[in-house]
Design a protein around this motif. Sequence first.
Motif, PDB file in Angstrom:
ATOM      1  N   UNK A 191     -28.521  11.007 -70.373  1.00 60.14           N
ATOM      2  CA  UNK A 191     -28.826   9.761 -71.079  1.00 60.14           C
ATOM      3  C   UNK A 191     -29.145   8.599 -70.137  1.00 60.14           C
ATOM      4  N   UNK A 223     -41.392   4.259 -58.655  1.00 57.99           N
ATOM      5  CA  UNK A 223     -41.083   2.842 -58.815  1.00 57.99           C
ATOM      6  C   UNK A 223     -39.795   2.500 -58.078  1.00 57.99           C
ATOM      7  N   UNK A 243     -34.044   9.557 -66.615  1.00 56.73           N
ATOM      8  CA  UNK A 243     -35.168   9.888 -67.498  1.00 56.73           C
ATOM      9  C   UNK A 243     -36.493   9.432 -66.906  1.00 56.73           C
ATOM     10  N   UNK A 244     -36.521   8.215 -66.408  1.00 64.02           N
ATOM     11  CA  UNK A 244     -37.775   7.647 -65.911  1.00 64.02           C
ATOM     12  C   UNK A 244     -38.223   8.330 -64.632  1.00 64.02           C
ATOM     13  N   UNK A 245     -37.279   8.684 -63.765  1.00 60.85           N
ATOM     14  CA  UNK A 245     -37.667   9.227 -62.462  1.00 60.85           C
ATOM     15  C   UNK A 245     -37.786  10.743 -62.432  1.00 60.85           C
ATOM     16  N   UNK A 246     -37.134  11.411 -63.368  1.00 57.07           N
ATOM     17  CA  UNK A 246     -37.211  12.878 -63.304  1.00 57.07           C
ATOM     18  C   UNK A 246     -37.736  13.469 -64.600  1.00 57.07           C
ATOM     19  N   UNK A 247     -38.037  12.608 -65.564  1.00 58.28           N
ATOM     20  CA  UNK A 247     -38.531  13.128 -66.849  1.00 58.28           C
ATOM     21  C   UNK A 247     -37.456  13.895 -67.602  1.00 58.28           C
ATOM     22  N   UNK A 255     -28.130   3.868 -63.141  1.00 59.23           N
ATOM     23  CA  UNK A 255     -28.555   2.578 -63.690  1.00 59.23           C
ATOM     24  C   UNK A 255     -27.845   1.436 -62.958  1.00 59.23           C
ATOM     25  N   UNK A 277     -29.428   1.136 -59.447  1.00 59.20           N
ATOM     26  CA  UNK A 277     -30.722   0.433 -59.551  1.00 59.20           C
ATOM     27  C   UNK A 277     -30.496  -1.086 -59.531  1.00 59.20           C
ATOM     28  N   UNK A 279     -23.712   8.940 -75.979  1.00 56.77           N
ATOM     29  CA  UNK A 279     -23.702   8.047 -74.830  1.00 56.77           C
ATOM     30  C   UNK A 279     -22.285   7.826 -74.342  1.00 56.77           C
ATOM     31  N   UNK A 283     -31.110   6.042 -68.167  1.00 58.01           N
ATOM     32  CA  UNK A 283     -32.489   5.559 -68.228  1.00 58.01           C
ATOM     33  C   UNK A 283     -33.212   5.877 -66.921  1.00 58.01           C
ATOM     34  N   UNK A 284     -32.546   5.635 -65.799  1.00 54.76           N
ATOM     35  CA  UNK A 284     -33.187   5.863 -64.498  1.00 54.76           C
ATOM     36  C   UNK A 284     -33.509   7.342 -64.317  1.00 54.76           C
TER      37      UNK A 284
END
Lengths: 312, 312
Positions: free
Chosen positions: A302, A4, A307-311, A267, A270, A260, A304-305
């Motif tokens: 922590x 994405x 996590x979403x892009x690399x799991x 992030x 992005x 956090x 978000x990006x």
Amino acid sequence: MSRALPQTEPASDLPPRVTIYEVGPRDGLQNESSSVPTPVKAEFVRRLVAAGLETVETTSFVSPRWVPQLADAAELLADLDEVGRGPLRPVLVPNERGLDRALEAGVGAVAIFGSATETFAQKNLGRSRAESVQMFAPVVRRAQEAGLWVRAYVSMCFGDPWEGPVPVDQVADACAELMDLGCDQLSVGDTIGTGTTGHVEALLAALDRRGVGVDRIGVHFHDTYGQALANTLTALRAGVTVVDASTGGLGGCPYAKSATGNLATEDLVWMLDGAGVESGVDLDALVETSAWMAQQLGKASPSRVVKALSGG
Amino acid sequence: MSRALPQTEPASDLPPRVTIYEVGPRDGLQNESSSVPTPVKAEFVRRLVAAGLETVETTSFVSPRWVPQLADAAELLADLDEVGRGPLRPVLVPNERGLDRALEAGVGAVAIFGSATETFAQKNLGRSRAESVQMFAPVVRRAQEAGLWVRAYVSMCFGDPWEGPVPVDQVADACAELMDLGCDQLSVGDTIGTGTTGHVEALLAALDRRGVGVDRIGVHFHDTYGQALANTLTALRAGVTVVDASTGGLGGCPYAKSATGNLATEDLVWMLDGAGVESGVDLDALVETSAWMAQQLGKASPSRVVKALSGG
């Protein structure tokens, strides 16, 4: 599905270019409980620079008794050699003794750190706020004489865990006193992450009244309460162009039961990429670096990006 | 140290009051893998209402074959009785059959859901976008005849995982077609969470050109890439006053390797409280509810505020 991407749509009132002041190797690792070997730290800095981060704070010359995580500052800089030098590789110094060690290591920039409140000055610096300014005066003078670029961090600018709310004019006074010593840049720190959008506007206005304009201000938000990126957006709209961030969101918050820490650089990138704001950073290289660092630390990022892009 | 609070400082360009449209029981639980007993869901809705959330979407009358998590919609509404009725307790309906079941259960509001793209219309609704509008026309007409309040969700408004970027004018057309059926409110959904601040401005402007003003728009952001709160702030500054959020940040994203779902209601309330924007919500009651729900689900809340205030 390929990975994405944000769809680029220019935003109103944002600057065309933002400088990310990367604090992961220093503020991030200083607050991680894992001990990271010096060569891994050096690799981390090299990867960050290769990913396009121009400004990277590399380490700290605070006493190893207080920050054992960064006790290898001199070794790290020796390992980094040219990559660790120059005005875009600041190191933290707490006092003249720290400055001496930093100068010995051949750095080109230093950062001092003050407090917006009396309580935190006592707890973090072991002296009153006024005494801490006196302590920093010769540090800044000697750093300037040596041709170094100097940054002033100020902590607890958006609230203090012991004192509670902190009036913006008190914060602006504390910041201005350090800037008046001759520092090149101010970093206003939301150390406990409680700040919100209107508070950012109010503090920037108070700083302007005290003669510290947005051209000399960087913002340093912690994501403890999820506000870091929204606050950053508000600061950018007010004219700030320097934003502190930590790759992978490294670094916890020592003042809340939260893992956090700093605003995650990914992030931020992005958002900037999506808004068409230049930062010079290659997001994929950064996410890869965070995934690698997460493995070294044995814990998930922590961000978000990330996590979403690399799991993870 | 008592619990941290945001320091109230009014923000420029924000509305005095924001309506939070709580989607946790529906959008949140629909995307959780754990099966939640009906009485727990009822207790969840009751707690949310008690915490001051006026609008709570309670469940969905989508076929249990597609959303087994919410197969107990009728039982839940029977359990909720008066708490589940009226125009402030919408339920999702996919078609006339779903509307029939919702009417039978005595609801006072329904939400339909369309798509901004052809690909997702085919995948999610099993028909073209044009055909889906035809399908929804009698649903909206009959709902209005029955005196129900009607909301239209539109998915993939900020990008589509198969098609990639989606032009804002295409999105605005898709939204306007549903609104032209006579819906009361539009919810523009960033289903994959890729949207950024300028994109929000561009889409709201495109919607305005198509006759859908901010007074009829709610925004629905997912935090997959950490942008949800910053995007919400941008929407509020543009005049939007309805924000979708999910208590505890419940609900994953089915289109990214991420556990991060909807904007967490707590993180939104923190920002609104700090900016002096009224929402009517008691943050402590909400955090308590999230901590309780996290126990029921056996997993930690991704909300930053919940983590910081409850340690999980």
